[in-house]
Design an enzyme around this catalytic site. Structure first.
Site, PDB file in Angstrom:
ATOM      1  N   LYS A  68       0.834  -1.212   0.000  1.00  0.00           N
ATOM      2  CA  LYS A  68       0.000   0.000   0.000  1.00  0.00           C
ATOM      3  C   LYS A  68       0.869   1.264   0.000  1.00  0.00           C
ATOM      4  O   LYS A  68       0.770   2.127   0.867  1.00  0.00           O
ATOM      5  CB  LYS A  68      -0.983   0.018   1.163  1.00  0.00           C
TER       6      LYS A  68
HETATM    7  O1  S5P Z   1      -9.827  -2.756   1.558  1.00  0.00           O
HETATM    8  C1  S5P Z   1      -9.021  -3.622   1.874  1.00  0.00           C
HETATM    9  C2  S5P Z   1      -7.825  -3.766   1.190  1.00  0.00           C
HETATM   10  C3  S5P Z   1      -6.967  -4.794   1.567  1.00  0.00           C
HETATM   11  S1  S5P Z   1      -5.577  -5.066   0.598  1.00  0.00           S
HETATM   12  N1  S5P Z   1      -9.322  -4.473   2.865  1.00  0.00           N
HETATM   13  C4  S5P Z   1      -8.465  -5.476   3.241  1.00  0.00           C
HETATM   14  O2  S5P Z   1      -8.816  -6.223   4.152  1.00  0.00           O
HETATM   15  N2  S5P Z   1      -7.254  -5.617   2.617  1.00  0.00           N
HETATM   16  C5  S5P Z   1      -6.282  -6.626   3.046  1.00  0.00           C
HETATM   17  O3  S5P Z   1      -6.838  -7.910   2.879  1.00  0.00           O
HETATM   18  C6  S5P Z   1      -5.876  -6.504   4.510  1.00  0.00           C
HETATM   19  O4  S5P Z   1      -4.717  -5.725   4.636  1.00  0.00           O
HETATM   20  C7  S5P Z   1      -5.632  -7.939   4.907  1.00  0.00           C
HETATM   21  O5  S5P Z   1      -4.293  -8.287   4.613  1.00  0.00           O
HETATM   22  C8  S5P Z   1      -6.511  -8.753   3.991  1.00  0.00           C
HETATM   23  C9  S5P Z   1      -7.806  -9.227   4.620  1.00  0.00           C
HETATM   24  O6  S5P Z   1      -7.560 -10.137   5.626  1.00  0.00           O
HETATM   25  P1  S5P Z   1      -8.747 -10.940   6.351  1.00  0.00           P
HETATM   26  O7  S5P Z   1      -8.067 -11.704   7.428  1.00  0.00           O
HETATM   27  O8  S5P Z   1      -9.721  -9.949   6.898  1.00  0.00           O
HETATM   28  O9  S5P Z   1      -9.339 -11.838   5.295  1.00  0.00           O
END
Ligand code: S5P
Length: 465
Positions: A293
């Protein structure tokens, strides 16, 4: 048809606000007609007629204040406001997206309802931006009135967010009136009809056809890997120690087409990390994607990408990029590299209360479309299926939409994360799903990755039947 409408159509034609022929649009397409209502302000008689028509449509609407979208509709709204004795407010055009400056001029109270007048509706996109500005200022928006509806499905688009569109004149009305006066011949009228009746955005083509039409090598590579691996699953591997990282990656590698890292989360990162990661990527045929990011000025992100402890550019083929600092960030990141690399732009986020607006999203997509050589796609999210589809429609078909915030069993994490189901993400047009804790927090990440992969791939197959 009411006489007033007939008169208006003829007047607009007479003053050259409605033209027929061949016109090149901003999109590059050729349109058989052109509507430009900016000059109507110089014709008080026409304005008078329009104001009466607007008042007729407004009669059964409930609202406390009203506005017109600058510039064309603002003087119309001002006139209606005076005649109805209803206060006018308006949104400053130049500070649409951000800034601490006051966005809405005029006096109103939070919770009041604002009716929005505009001259034209084509896709509905600018209406969403106008509504968002009003809503951010605390106003409620229910109704839009447009003078001319030249859209394919504008009312339907607005309804996806609960807005109601009333329009005064349709393209069919124009054809009828001008045809009857011999001001439009039948052949041209048919062309106009056909032009309006085709969707502005093409429906999402089959993935293989999109791959065939994709020129950027690194975007092709992602698409080819998805097809070869029969997986549209990206594993988000946010763990804190290297041993766990590789245990999970060894178990899940066969199921994923890409791993997404946050390398700075690791406590015990060392020189052997990258070679091990690359070896596993080769063994299981997946791609490496660092979710860095980047968000700073070009010169700083260049160093952040290439240098420091992690030397991300050496091993991550794809990285995420925030566009808040403007397009030059792409030159900083991708302008001076030994190996080709590509980015995913954050166009929308899954976090509750995030500050991304409709306008910001549009601007991110505008840059991304210009820079396909180094922008493979976007990170995005949505409130519901219709909202995701509307968003996906704005993304070129030769770029990808990756969707995080996906979980089969949970709706959120108590820290702002909002989850969608796999089905909804893919049916909305996500090309790949990014899953973290849904997989890595389970007792058996390998089995869980297979569950997500199957769900994702089944949804992918039904989109590509
Ligand atoms: O809007 C976003 C963008 C990203 S890249 N929302 C997110 O959750 N992410 C990333 O996706 C976040 O940094 C994390 O690494 C992943 C989601 O993880 P989870 O455990 O919630 O599935």
């Amino acid at each position: 048809m009411e006489n007033r409408k007939r008169t208006l159509i003829l007047d607009l034609h007479r003053i050259g606000a409605l033209k027929f022929g061949e016109f090149k649009l901003k999109s590059g397409a050729t349109s058989p007609f052109y509507i430009d209502l900016r000059s109507i302000i110089s014709y008080p008689e026409i304005i008078k007629n329009i104001v009466q028509l607007l008042k007729d449509v407004l009669a059964d609407k409930q609202f406390d204040v009203l506005t017109g979208i600058p510039y064309t509709a603002l003087p119309l709204a001002a006139q209606v406001s005076v005649e109805l004795g209803t206060p006018l407010v308006y949104q400053r055009k130049e500070v649409k997206a951000y800034g601490t400056g006051k966005l809405i001029e005029g006096h109103f109270e939070a919770g009041q309802t604002c009716l929005i007048i505009d001259d034209l509706i084509t896709t509905g996109e600018s209406k969403f931006e106008a509504a968002e500005g009003m809503e951010e200022a605390g106003l409620k928006v229910k109704d839009f009135i447009c003078l001319i509806d030249r859209s394919y499905n504008g009312a339907e688009m607005l309804a996806t967010k609960g807005y109601k569109l009333s329009s005064i004149i349709t393209v069919e009305d124009m054809i009828e009136v001008l045809g009857a006066e011999n001001l439009l011949d039948a052949k041209l009228a048919q062309k106009v009809r056909e032009f309006v009746n085709q969707p502005v955005e093409k429906p999402l083509l089959k993935f293989a056809d999109r791959l065939a039409a994709t020129e950027a090598p690194l975007t092709q590579k992602l698409m080819e890997t998805i097809l070869r691996k029969k997986s549209n699953l990206v594993l988000s591997l946010d763990v804190e120690d290297v041993a766990t990282f590789f245990d999970i990656l060894e178990a899940t590698g066969p199921e994923i087409f890409m791993v997404k890292t946050h390398v700075d989360i690791l406590k015990d990162y060392n020189g052997s990390f990258v070679p091990r990661l690359k070896a596993l990527a080769a063994k299981h045929d997946f791609i490496i994607f660092e979710d860095r990011k980047f968000a700073d000025i070009g010169s700083t992100v260049r160093k952040q990408f290439k240098s420091g402890v992690y030397k991300i550019a050496d091993w991550a083929e794809y990285v995420t990029v925030h566009m808040i600092a403007g397009e030059a960030i792409l030159d900083g990141l991708f302008g001076d590299l030994e190996a080709p690399r590509s980015g995913f732009l954050l166009a929308r986020m899954s976090a509750k209360g995030n500050l991304i607006s409709e306008t910001y999203t549009r601007q991110v997509l505008e840059v991304g479309k210009r820079r396909k050589e180094c922008v493979s796609g976007y990170i995005g999210h949505g409130a519901n299926l219709e909202d995701i589809k509307r968003f996906r429609n704005k993304i070129p078909q030769d770029q990808l939409l990756l969707m995080p915030g996906v979980n089969l069993d949970s709706k959120g994490d108590g820290l702002g994360q909002q989850y969608l189901t796999v089905e909804m993400a893919v049916a909305g047009g996500a090309d790949a799903i990014i899953v973290g804790r849904g997989i890595i927090a389970s007792k058996d990440p390998g089995a869980e990755a297979k569950r997500y992969r199957d769900a994702g791939w089944n949804a992918f197959l039904s989109m590509n039947k």
